[in-house]
Design a protein around this motif. Structure first.
Motif, short mmCIF file in Angstrom:
data_model
loop_
_atom_site.label_atom_id
_atom_site.label_comp_id
_atom_site.label_asym_id
_atom_site.label_seq_id
_atom_site.Cartn_x
_atom_site.Cartn_y
_atom_site.Cartn_z
N ILE A 391 0.89 -1.22 0.14
CA ILE A 391 -0.24 0.11 -0.03
C ILE A 391 0.67 1.70 -0.21
N ASP A 392 0.37 2.08 -1.04
CA ASP A 392 1.04 3.50 -1.17
C ASP A 392 0.47 4.50 -0.68
N GLY A 393 0.37 4.56 -0.17
CA GLY A 393 -1.26 6.00 -0.26
C GLY A 393 -2.18 5.12 -0.47
N ASP A 394 -3.31 5.63 -1.21
CA ASP A 394 -4.41 5.44 -1.86
C ASP A 394 -4.41 4.25 -2.41
N LYS A 395 -2.96 3.47 -3.10
CA LYS A 395 -2.94 2.82 -3.65
C LYS A 395 -2.65 1.55 -3.24
N VAL A 396 -2.10 0.64 -3.97
CA VAL A 396 -1.69 -0.76 -4.30
C VAL A 396 -0.61 -0.93 -5.63
N VAL A 521 -6.25 -3.32 2.02
CA VAL A 521 -6.43 -4.20 0.68
C VAL A 521 -7.22 -3.78 0.30
N PHE A 522 -8.22 -4.80 0.46
CA PHE A 522 -9.55 -5.06 0.07
C PHE A 522 -10.00 -3.24 -0.17
N LYS A 523 -10.27 -3.25 0.71
CA LYS A 523 -10.31 -1.08 1.08
C LYS A 523 -9.90 -0.65 -0.37
N LYS A 524 -8.42 -0.61 0.10
CA LYS A 524 -8.77 0.07 -1.23
C LYS A 524 -8.38 0.09 -2.24
N PHE A 525 -8.78 -1.48 -2.61
CA PHE A 525 -9.12 -2.01 -4.03
C PHE A 525 -10.24 -1.49 -4.43
#
Length: 562
Positions: A391-396, A521-525
């Motif tokens: 996770i890098d900020g809002d991105k994965v 991770v799921f939340k970001k996706f």
């Protein structure tokens, strides 16, 4: 473990049970046929062969032949002494010598050269080539003399060795308690002569790896025999993989799977991971790991048993240590494969396949390659079996671990198999669960930050065909975290199984540390609108290639529309 028939001299190690033969060229290097046949090493090998159910013993003229008699007869033939054939059938004798030669060549034969000077580094391959030339000359001269004529068709096979190692000593900051490692040389350069066919007594992996409270390095200090260190780059982790010579098959297989670290990446560097493969004894004679918190090193141990000769033990223990290291850093290990698809319309899409062993990750990749038409310009494998999400900020973004692929021959299409045959390392090709290790990509590509356009669970247990998108992260997590699959016999499991996050190599060992990363991770996706779904592979249902191809076509259609 060493058996009664094991040979160990300064220059030669032979373990017939494991079919391994190691020649130390620093201790002995042959420059002529007579020198070879006169050597103690040659006599040791002849003695070993004559103890087997060999062809000589099936003929009365040669029954109970001693090593000295064998060598004396061989010398007379090489000296063009025609009288040796007065009472012998040439064709029978030729068949017997062929049998002895085949016995020798059925071993994995590895030459090892130690040294630091640049001259040796530059001539390393030439040295091994000349030794192979010598062994071929000996064989051809001998058989031509027995035959009574020269052959007019040659096979330029590997006679002396089918692999070679150049090893060096490296200085690195060895922590207190690890001093025994200083005497073990690192593999600096490796050469294999593919296609390399190797065999192991075991062909299946069992169980999962569990923690222990004592650092395995304490056991290593008491070990005997020759050990080698393969400095591997497993994703972004540096691993020092120490293996006993009995596991030379697995050690050599690493060269097609994990990138080898260069000397400048080893000198002065403490590793992230250390693996001891082939310890005399471990707790319960199974594989374990230990976290050395004081030195921030994950340490693994695998015992020297028949079952651990299967390469899956070495690969998966390396990945377990790496994944535990990743979890500790807040990264999410992914048991899956990733491919970049370049379409004719200029679009590129990155797809991650997810699932436990046998779910159909590699097979889905292969199906995509097989059904590719003019719409697809290129398909590039980023990783084949294990990666991680960061996770890098809002991105994965995703990264891989291996530069090669460890795949079942049973599930490999003939096109893919033949296209890679001359680069492969084959393990037990005649058995069920036969495997091949083929190079796939570069370490630079593996560790690059790759965006994700689609993440799909490889569902091998349902009868549906095609692809399905999850409506929300709760529904998706329920499937991904449960890790359901129908086991295909690549491990000791059978029937329907469940594994936490479909990954018994890290997440299963540390579920409490892994779950928060999964949630994030799921939340970001889903926040980013990334396609999260499942592809129906059919592999645990009816193993229909047609069904898997239909699912691959459905996936490509969705990708074109993303």
């Amino acid at each position: 473990m060493a058996q009664e028939s094991t040979i160990r001299t300064k220059s030669l190690y032979v373990n017939p049970e494991r079919r391994i033969l190691v020649m130390n060229l620093n201790e002995q290097y042959f420059t002529g046929v007579n020198e070879l046949v006169d050597s103690d090493e040659f006599k040791e090998l002849v003695t070993l062969y004559l103890k087997t159910d060999n062809l000589f013993n099936t003929y009365e003229d040669y029954r109970n032949l001693t090593a000295d008699q064998f060598i004396k007869m061989t010398k007379r033939i090489l000296a063009h002494d025609e009288t040796v054939f007065a009472n012998l059938d040439r064709q029978i004798l030729l068949s017997c010598y062929e049998d002895a030669y085949t016995y020798f060549r059925n071993f994995l034969r590895v030459t090892v050269t130690d040294g630091m000077n640049q001259v040796l580094v530059n001539s390393f391959l030439d040295i091994d080539d000349r030794l192979n030339d010598l062994f071929r000359t000996c064989y051809r001269t001998l058989t031509d003399e027995v035959r009574g004529r020269r052959v007019n068709r040659y096979r330029q096979i590997s006679s002396a060795s089918n692999a070679a190692l150049l090893t060096k000593h490296h200085q690195w900051p060895i922590p207190a308690g690890y001093e025994a490692l200083d005497k073990i040389n690192f593999i600096d350069t490796a050469m294999v002569r593919p296609p390399l066919m190797m065999h192991t007594p075991s062909n299946k992996r069992e169980g999962v790896f569990s923690p222990v409270t004592e650092n395995p390095v304490k056991k290593f200090a008491r070990q005997k025999g020759e050990w080698y260190c393969y400095p591997a780059k497993i994703g972004t982790s540096i691993a020092y993989i120490y293996f006993h010579e009995d596991f030379m098959v697995s050690g050599l297989s690493l060269t097609n799977l994990f990138a080898m670290a260069h000397d400048y990446e080893v000198e002065g560097r403490k590793p992230d991971l250390i693996l001891f493969f082939g310890l005399d004894k471990t707790e319960g004679d199974v594989s374990h790991y230990f976290y050395d918190e004081a030195n921030d090193i994950w340490v693994g141990e695998v015992p020297n048993t028949v079952k651990t000769t299967y390469f899956g033990y070495m690969k998966k223990m390396c990945l377990t240590l790496h994944n535990l290291h990743q979890i500790k850093q807040g990264k999410l290990p992914i048991h899956g494969s990733m491919v970049r698809i370049a379409f004719a319309n200029g679009k590129t899409k990155n797809v991650v396949f997810f699932g436990d062993s046998g779910a159909g990750k590699s097979e889905s990749l292969e199906a995509l390659q097989e059904i590719a038409d003019e719409q697809i310009v290129d398909m590039e494998t980023i990783f084949d079996d294990m990666g991680s999400f960061t996770i890098d900020g809002d991105k994965v973004y995703a990264q891989g671990t291996e530069t090669g692929a460890f795949v079942r021959l049973d599930d490999l299409s003939s096109a893919v198999a033949f296209n890679n045959m001359d680069r492969g390392i084959y393990l037990n090709p005649e058995l069920k669960n036969a495997r091949v290790i083929i190079p796939v990509t570069s370490i630079e590509n593996v560790i690059a930050h790759h965006h994700v356009d689609m993440w799909v669970y490889a569902n091998n247990y349902d009868a549906e065909v095609g692809i399905h998108q999850f409506e929300n992260e709760t529904a998706a997590k329920e499937v991904f975290v449960a890790g359901k699959r129908k086991a295909l016999g690549t491990t000791d499991e059978s029937g329907m199984t469940t594994t936490f996050f479909a990954n018994p190599f890290g997440p299963v060992q540390e579920p409490e540390l892994t779950q928060p990363i999964i949630d994030d991770v799921f939340k970001k996706f889903f926040d980013a609108g990334i396609y999260v779904g499942e592809i129906y592979t059919h592999l645990g249902y009816d193993r229909s290639a047609e069904a898997l191809h239909d699912s691959a076509r459905a996936m490509l259609k969705v990708l074109m529309e993303l």
